[in-house]
Design a protein around this motif. Structure first.
Motif, PDB file in Angstrom:
ATOM      1  N   LEU A 254       1.430  13.207  -0.694  1.00 28.96           N
ATOM      2  CA  LEU A 254       2.030  12.064  -1.387  1.00 28.96           C
ATOM      3  C   LEU A 254       2.704  11.084  -0.418  1.00 28.96           C
ATOM      4  N   PRO A 255       3.523  11.558   0.517  1.00 31.20           N
ATOM      5  CA  PRO A 255       4.137  10.607   1.458  1.00 31.20           C
ATOM      6  C   PRO A 255       3.103   9.860   2.298  1.00 31.20           C
ATOM      7  N   THR A 256       2.035  10.529   2.713  1.00 28.61           N
ATOM      8  CA  THR A 256       1.017   9.853   3.524  1.00 28.61           C
ATOM      9  C   THR A 256       0.269   8.825   2.695  1.00 28.61           C
ATOM     10  N   THR A 257       0.020   9.150   1.438  1.00 34.12           N
ATOM     11  CA  THR A 257      -0.619   8.187   0.543  1.00 34.12           C
ATOM     12  C   THR A 257       0.257   6.954   0.370  1.00 34.12           C
ATOM     13  N   GLU A 258       1.554   7.156   0.279  1.00 35.48           N
ATOM     14  CA  GLU A 258       2.461   6.014   0.167  1.00 35.48           C
ATOM     15  C   GLU A 258       2.439   5.171   1.439  1.00 35.48           C
ATOM     16  N   LEU A 259       2.393   5.856   2.585  1.00 38.53           N
ATOM     17  CA  LEU A 259       2.419   5.123   3.853  1.00 38.53           C
ATOM     18  C   LEU A 259       1.179   4.260   4.029  1.00 38.53           C
ATOM     19  N   ILE A 260       0.026   4.797   3.710  1.00 40.64           N
ATOM     20  CA  ILE A 260      -1.210   4.066   3.984  1.00 40.64           C
ATOM     21  C   ILE A 260      -1.320   2.821   3.116  1.00 40.64           C
ATOM     22  N   ALA A 261      -0.612   2.814   1.996  1.00 37.99           N
ATOM     23  CA  ALA A 261      -0.665   1.648   1.109  1.00 37.99           C
ATOM     24  C   ALA A 261      -0.069   0.409   1.762  1.00 37.99           C
ATOM     25  N   ALA A 262       0.720   0.607   2.796  1.00 35.99           N
ATOM     26  CA  ALA A 262       1.359  -0.523   3.463  1.00 35.99           C
ATOM     27  C   ALA A 262       0.496  -1.086   4.598  1.00 35.99           C
ATOM     28  N   HIS A 263      -0.705  -0.527   4.800  1.00 33.62           N
ATOM     29  CA  HIS A 263      -1.560  -0.965   5.915  1.00 33.62           C
ATOM     30  C   HIS A 263      -2.941  -1.366   5.400  1.00 33.62           C
ATOM     31  N   SER A 264      -3.664  -2.041   6.278  1.00 30.85           N
ATOM     32  CA  SER A 264      -5.012  -2.495   5.943  1.00 30.85           C
ATOM     33  C   SER A 264      -5.986  -2.041   7.017  1.00 30.85           C
ATOM     34  N   PRO A 265      -7.241  -1.811   6.623  1.00 29.00           N
ATOM     35  CA  PRO A 265      -8.249  -1.404   7.620  1.00 29.00           C
ATOM     36  C   PRO A 265      -8.561  -2.532   8.605  1.00 29.00           C
ATOM     37  N   HIS A 266      -9.078  -2.141   9.753  1.00 27.86           N
ATOM     38  CA  HIS A 266      -9.577  -3.086  10.763  1.00 27.86           C
ATOM     39  C   HIS A 266      -8.483  -4.011  11.287  1.00 27.86           C
ATOM     40  N   ALA A 267      -7.255  -3.548  11.338  1.00 29.24           N
ATOM     41  CA  ALA A 267      -6.161  -4.380  11.842  1.00 29.24           C
ATOM     42  C   ALA A 267      -5.649  -3.822  13.171  1.00 29.24           C
ATOM     43  N   ASP A 268      -4.712  -2.907  13.091  1.00 27.07           N
ATOM     44  CA  ASP A 268      -4.104  -2.361  14.310  1.00 27.07           C
ATOM     45  C   ASP A 268      -4.362  -0.871  14.485  1.00 27.07           C
ATOM     46  N   GLY A 269      -5.207  -0.305  13.654  1.00 25.77           N
ATOM     47  CA  GLY A 269      -5.544   1.113  13.762  1.00 25.77           C
ATOM     48  C   GLY A 269      -4.641   2.023  12.951  1.00 25.77           C
ATOM     49  N   HIS A 270      -3.527   1.499  12.433  1.00 20.26           N
ATOM     50  CA  HIS A 270      -2.619   2.359  11.676  1.00 20.26           C
ATOM     51  C   HIS A 270      -3.288   2.906  10.412  1.00 20.26           C
ATOM     52  N   TRP A 271      -4.035   2.038   9.716  1.00 14.96           N
ATOM     53  CA  TRP A 271      -4.693   2.502   8.487  1.00 14.96           C
ATOM     54  C   TRP A 271      -5.674   3.615   8.818  1.00 14.96           C
ATOM     55  N   GLU A 272      -6.445   3.444   9.887  1.00 10.63           N
ATOM     56  CA  GLU A 272      -7.454   4.436  10.246  1.00 10.63           C
ATOM     57  C   GLU A 272      -6.809   5.773  10.627  1.00 10.63           C
ATOM     58  N   VAL A 273      -5.691   5.707  11.356  1.00  7.35           N
ATOM     59  CA  VAL A 273      -5.001   6.952  11.731  1.00  7.35           C
ATOM     60  C   VAL A 273      -4.430   7.652  10.496  1.00  7.35           C
ATOM     61  N   LEU A 274      -3.802   6.873   9.625  1.00  3.33           N
ATOM     62  CA  LEU A 274      -3.259   7.471   8.398  1.00  3.33           C
ATOM     63  C   LEU A 274      -4.381   8.035   7.533  1.00  3.33           C
ATOM     64  N   ASN A 275      -5.522   7.347   7.527  1.00  2.00           N
ATOM     65  CA  ASN A 275      -6.657   7.866   6.762  1.00  2.00           C
ATOM     66  C   ASN A 275      -7.180   9.165   7.380  1.00  2.00           C
ATOM     67  N   THR A 276      -7.145   9.237   8.700  1.00  3.25           N
ATOM     68  CA  THR A 276      -7.520  10.492   9.368  1.00  3.25           C
ATOM     69  C   THR A 276      -6.616  11.625   8.897  1.00  3.25           C
ATOM     70  N   ALA A 277      -5.303  11.351   8.872  1.00  2.00           N
ATOM     71  CA  ALA A 277      -4.359  12.375   8.402  1.00  2.00           C
ATOM     72  C   ALA A 277      -4.643  12.753   6.950  1.00  2.00           C
ATOM     73  N   LEU A 278      -4.906  11.744   6.120  1.00  2.00           N
ATOM     74  CA  LEU A 278      -5.177  12.028   4.705  1.00  2.00           C
ATOM     75  C   LEU A 278      -6.449  12.860   4.535  1.00  2.00           C
ATOM     76  N   GLU A 279      -7.483  12.538   5.316  1.00  3.18           N
ATOM     77  CA  GLU A 279      -8.721  13.309   5.217  1.00  3.18           C
ATOM     78  C   GLU A 279      -8.496  14.759   5.657  1.00  3.18           C
ATOM     79  N   LEU A 280      -7.679  14.938   6.700  1.00  6.20           N
ATOM     80  CA  LEU A 280      -7.380  16.303   7.147  1.00  6.20           C
ATOM     81  C   LEU A 280      -6.553  17.053   6.104  1.00  6.20           C
ATOM     82  N   ILE A 281      -5.639  16.335   5.442  1.00  2.97           N
ATOM     83  CA  ILE A 281      -4.857  16.965   4.375  1.00  2.97           C
ATOM     84  C   ILE A 281      -5.791  17.429   3.252  1.00  2.97           C
ATOM     85  N   THR A 282      -6.740  16.568   2.897  1.00  6.06           N
ATOM     86  CA  THR A 282      -7.723  16.947   1.869  1.00  6.06           C
ATOM     87  C   THR A 282      -8.523  18.168   2.312  1.00  6.06           C
ATOM     88  N   ASP A 283      -8.960  18.146   3.584  1.00  5.92           N
ATOM     89  CA  ASP A 283      -9.715  19.299   4.103  1.00  5.92           C
ATOM     90  C   ASP A 283      -8.846  20.553   4.127  1.00  5.92           C
TER      91      ASP A 283
END
Lengths: 151, 186
Positions: free
Chosen positions: B95-124
């Motif tokens: 839940l906290p990671t999902t909240e964090l990623i909402a504040a970022h956008s893809p293809h910008a500074d890499g933050h969205w992609e890193v948070l998405n990596t964390a979210l995918e690992l959480i799902t796995d």
């Protein structure tokens, strides 16, 4: 932080960029038993003890159905859509961000309890009980070995 | 299909990195850590987040407080015997990671992609705890996308190549760095 018994370690953390006179001690909780022993002393009127994990993330310790749980806090400068009820709201026991305090400490501990700015620690559950009939917990009478530690 | 084929593609300077990542995502190219022993796979995934040279914490600033605890859970998952409720620990990050990623956008500074990596690992991680097979391909491609988003092509190719080589030939001198930093799993 009057209790001196138990396995928690009061440590002195010199804050950055502050005068020496404003230095304050943080309480470090390394075990579930130490967290449970100080919980009753440090909890505010909502039953919350704010703590930070080893990554400096803020959680609250809260007793739910006789068990010590830890709940992630969601604090923003401005409210966001979908925010959980916050630190001073109702505890959402169904939230996925709730952990057994033992798991939190073992996985992401130790926990740090920053000093409270309140002059007097508020007793727990003041509304429903007559606090005059409750035993006073002082540094002399406080004995962690006599506290129940439900899991 | 071994990961050496992926390494061959990375060593070909005429092969664009986005094409390689696309090939991983479609299954045309093998993904690191998609098969093998769970302990080795989860250990490498922990490195994917926090390796000092090619981990996400080395790629993007300001997300250590997300990557480090998820890496810790990868390490706990790599060791199947421990007293903790790992599923609950994974769930608490979601839940906290999902909240964090909402504040970022893809293809910008890499933050969205890193948070998405964390979210995918959480799902796995949650799927793994539920007894499901996971490939971690989504996490790997998201992490590699973070690399090409934040680094110039030559540096990005070197970072991704180092990550793949680490999967093929894990070096025990560096594998202990995260364990030392975060504490060994019990």
């Amino acid at each position: 932080m009057t209790p001196t018994m138990g396995s928690f370690d009061p440590v002195f953390t010199p804050p950055l960029d502050t005068p020496a006179s404003e230095e304050s001690a943080a309480l470090i909780l390394r075990t579930f038993e130490s967290a449970w022993s100080v919980y009753g002393v440090l909890a505010d009127t909502h039953g919350h003890v704010p703590v930070r994990d080893c990554y400096d993330r803020l959680w609250i310790l809260v007793e739910v159905a006789g068990r010590l749980r830890s709940r992630r806090t969601f604090i923003h400068d401005h409210p966001h859509i979908g925010d959980s009820p916050d630190v001073y709201g109702l505890i959402d026991v169904d939230s996925r961000a709730v952990l057994h305090a033992r798991d939190l400490i073992d996985a992401h501990g130790p926990l740090r309890v920053d000093p409270s700015h309140a002059p007097v620690l508020a007793p727990l559950r003041t509304g429903a009980t007559d606090s005059a009939h409750l035993p006073t917990c002082t540094s002399v009478s406080f004995d962690v070995t006599r506290l129940d530690c439900p899991t | 299909m071994t990961t050496h084929r992926l390494l061959d593609e990375l060593n070909n300077p005429h092969r664009p990195l986005p094409d390689i990542i696309y090939g991983i995502s479609t299954g045309a190219l093998p993904s690191p850590a998609s098969t093998g022993l769970p302990s080795e796979r989860w250990q490498w995934l922990a490195h994917l987040l926090t390796h000092p040279l090619w981990g996400m914490t080395a790629i993007v600033d300001g997300l250590d407080h997300v990557c480090a605890p998820v890496a810790r859970l990868c390490q706990l998952t790599a060791h199947p015997i421990h007293p903790l409720n790992v599923r609950e620990l994974w769930a608490a990050e979601q839940l906290p990671t999902t909240e964090l990623i909402a504040a970022h956008s893809p293809h910008a500074d890499g933050h969205w992609e890193v948070l998405n990596t964390a979210l995918e690992l959480i799902t796995d991680g949650l799927d793994h705890c539920n007894g499901l097979e996971t490939s971690a391909i989504e996490a790997v491609t998201s992490a590699f996308t973070a690399v090409i988003t934040t680094q110039d092509p030559a540096t990005a190719r070197a970072s991704i190549t180092a990550a793949v080589e680490h999967w093929i030939h894990p070096t025990h001198t560096t594998t202990s760095s995260v364990s030392t930093q975060l504490g060994a799993a019990s």
